[in-house]
Scaffold this active site. Structure first.
Site, PDB file in Angstrom:
ATOM      1  N   GLU A   1      41.722  15.763  57.188  1.00 34.80           N
ATOM      2  CA  GLU A   1      41.517  14.340  57.480  1.00 34.80           C
ATOM      3  C   GLU A   1      42.128  13.481  56.399  1.00 34.80           C
ATOM      4  O   GLU A   1      42.070  13.821  55.216  1.00 34.80           O
ATOM      5  CB  GLU A   1      40.013  14.021  57.447  1.00 34.80           C
TER       6      GLU A   1
ATOM      7  N   CYS B   1      43.432   7.601  51.616  1.00 38.69           N
ATOM      8  CA  CYS B   1      42.535   8.604  51.040  1.00 38.69           C
ATOM      9  C   CYS B   1      42.950   9.956  51.600  1.00 38.69           C
ATOM     10  O   CYS B   1      42.971  10.148  52.811  1.00 38.69           O
ATOM     11  CB  CYS B   1      41.098   8.269  51.435  1.00 38.69           C
TER      12      CYS B   1
ATOM     13  N   CYS C   1      35.749  22.972  51.499  1.00 40.26           N
ATOM     14  CA  CYS C   1      35.381  22.804  50.085  1.00 40.26           C
ATOM     15  C   CYS C   1      34.312  23.818  49.736  1.00 40.26           C
ATOM     16  O   CYS C   1      33.495  24.181  50.578  1.00 40.26           O
ATOM     17  CB  CYS C   1      34.831  21.380  49.889  1.00 40.26           C
TER      18      CYS C   1
ATOM     19  N   CYS D   1      27.964  20.323  47.940  1.00 36.44           N
ATOM     20  CA  CYS D   1      27.086  19.155  47.781  1.00 36.44           C
ATOM     21  C   CYS D   1      26.230  18.967  49.042  1.00 36.44           C
ATOM     22  O   CYS D   1      26.721  19.082  50.170  1.00 36.44           O
ATOM     23  CB  CYS D   1      27.899  17.891  47.498  1.00 36.44           C
TER      24      CYS D   1
ATOM     25  N   CYS E   1      27.182  16.313  51.951  1.00 36.56           N
ATOM     26  CA  CYS E   1      28.585  16.200  52.339  1.00 36.56           C
ATOM     27  C   CYS E   1      28.955  17.118  53.504  1.00 36.56           C
ATOM     28  O   CYS E   1      28.642  18.311  53.487  1.00 36.56           O
ATOM     29  CB  CYS E   1      29.462  16.524  51.138  1.00 36.56           C
TER      30      CYS E   1
ATOM     31  N   CYS F   1      33.075  11.831  54.956  1.00 34.82           N
ATOM     32  CA  CYS F   1      34.005  12.925  54.696  1.00 34.82           C
ATOM     33  C   CYS F   1      33.744  14.115  55.604  1.00 34.82           C
ATOM     34  O   CYS F   1      32.639  14.614  55.683  1.00 34.82           O
ATOM     35  CB  CYS F   1      33.846  13.440  53.266  1.00 34.82           C
TER      36      CYS F   1
END
Ligand code: SAH
Length: 342
Positions: free
Chosen positions: A91, A104, A111, A115, A118, A332
């Site tokens: 994205e 961005c 990832c 977290c 997220c 995100c």
């Protein structure tokens, strides 16, 4: 095959020598890739056909394909979902501000930082992006919108400092005068706080802004939100931030996602002030963007205002992040997850 779009101009000169082409061809090729944003060798019309064929046989030429685009009806923010050559999805977001257009980008596919709030990390890390694949997101958006990009933030999916070598190469290419030539001062890299990497980045003495995702003021609270806090303490982080400022003279941005009932009390604001008051910094408050897989909620607007006031009264520079594109899966990793689930 060698990924030609990830080579610096110097490296490209060496390559041209290796394949028996004149050194001046390197600059022509470089400009086609990084200024005219060619999508393949066949677009490079002032290069001899034989050379274009040789390049196509020798090198990999990365490109991204738009698979989806959502445009916000509120503020014109555009969120792109791109497919990479191996089918991976990333994205990128395009935001229009008065001072220019900002993109961005993602630095990894997925990832591994974990977290709690997220969406990007829910399925773990698939792989890191190449320098060319980070550039391609910006190049594709420039071509698709027909507008120049002036600011770049590495704040999409992924932990940029977990992909350090490629990130550094990307920054070199992005800010190179023979490429898009985006000013280093207009580039921000956001990290969850890999202490040794922050120091390594500081030693490169770039003029980019470092944004640190803090989100909590005690190690105990931070560990509940961010697993990386088990590895590095807040004290170590603060020391790394001070070092970054010392080496670069660049003011640190602290990102603080306000989560209702978790980190948004006046006590939290007081602790935050204590932590950062000796640093030359700026705080960006982000009302948390709730994801359906977790139960986090946004702070009440009064709590957000009170938190901001408390910091300001103590002389700290604060902004509340404008919630761009809330109507288009702004958080995100949400768009990518939805597409993958189809
Ligand atoms: N890995 C890097 C960069 C990507 S995340 C980092 O951690 O900084 C970019 C920012 O968005 C980080 O501050 C991150 O903590 C924050 N973020 C992630 N999910 C969010 C959500 N649902 N609501 C608000 N902020 C979020």
């Amino acid at each position: 095959m060698l990924d030609i779009k990830s080579l610096t101009l110097e490296e490209l000169k060496t390559e041209m020598e290796r394949i028996g082409e004149k050194p001046f061809r390197a600059k022509q090729l470089y400009q086609w890739m990084h200024q005219k944003l060619a999508r393949g060798f066949d677009e490079m019309t002032n290069l001899p056909a034989a050379m274009r064929e040789k390049c196509a046989a020798e090198y990999e030429y990365t490109a991204v394909k738009q698979v989806q685009m959502q445009e916000s009806g509120i503020d014109g923010t555009k969120k792109f979902l791109f497919e990479l050559q191996d089918g991976s999805l990333v994205e990128s977001v395009w935001m229009k501000y008065k001072h220019g257009n900002s993109v961005c980008i993602s630095s990894q596919v997925g990832c591994r930082m974990g977290c709690a709030f997220c969406a990007s990390t829910l399925d773990g890390l698939e792989r890191s992006l190449l320098p060319s694949e980070m550039l391609d997101q910006i190049y594709a958006i420039t071509l698709l919108t027909g507008e120049r990009v002036s600011n770049v933030v590495v704040m999409g999916t992924g932990e940029p400092l977990d992909n350090f070598e490629n990130l550094f190469k990307f920054l070199e290419l992005l800010t190179d005068e023979n490429g898009l030539h985006i000013s280093q001062r207009n580039v921000t890299v956001s990290t969850c706080g890999l202490v040794p990497r922050i120091k390594e980045l500081a030693d490169k003495e770039l003029q980019i802004t470092l944004a640190l995702s803090l989100h909590a003021t005690t190690d105990e609270k931070r560990r509940k939100l961010m697993p990386i806090a088990n590895k590095y303490t807040i004290a170590e982080l603060m020391e790394a931030c001070a070092y970054y400022f010392e080496r670069t003279g660049r003011r640190i941005t602290f990102e603080y996602a306000l989560v209702g009932g978790v980190n948004d009390t006046s006590e939290d604001a007081r602790e935050l002030t204590e932590l950062i008051r000796s640093l030359n910094c700026h705080v960006n408050l982000i009302p948390v963007n709730p994801i359906k897989e977790r139960s986090f909620v946004q702070s009440e607007s009064e709590a957000i205002a009170a938190f901001k006031n408390k910091l300001e009264k103590n002389g700290i520079n604060v902004t509340i992040r404008r919630e761009m594109g809330r109507d288009i899966d702004g958080a995100c990793g949400q768009l990518r997850r939805r597409q993958k689930a189809l």
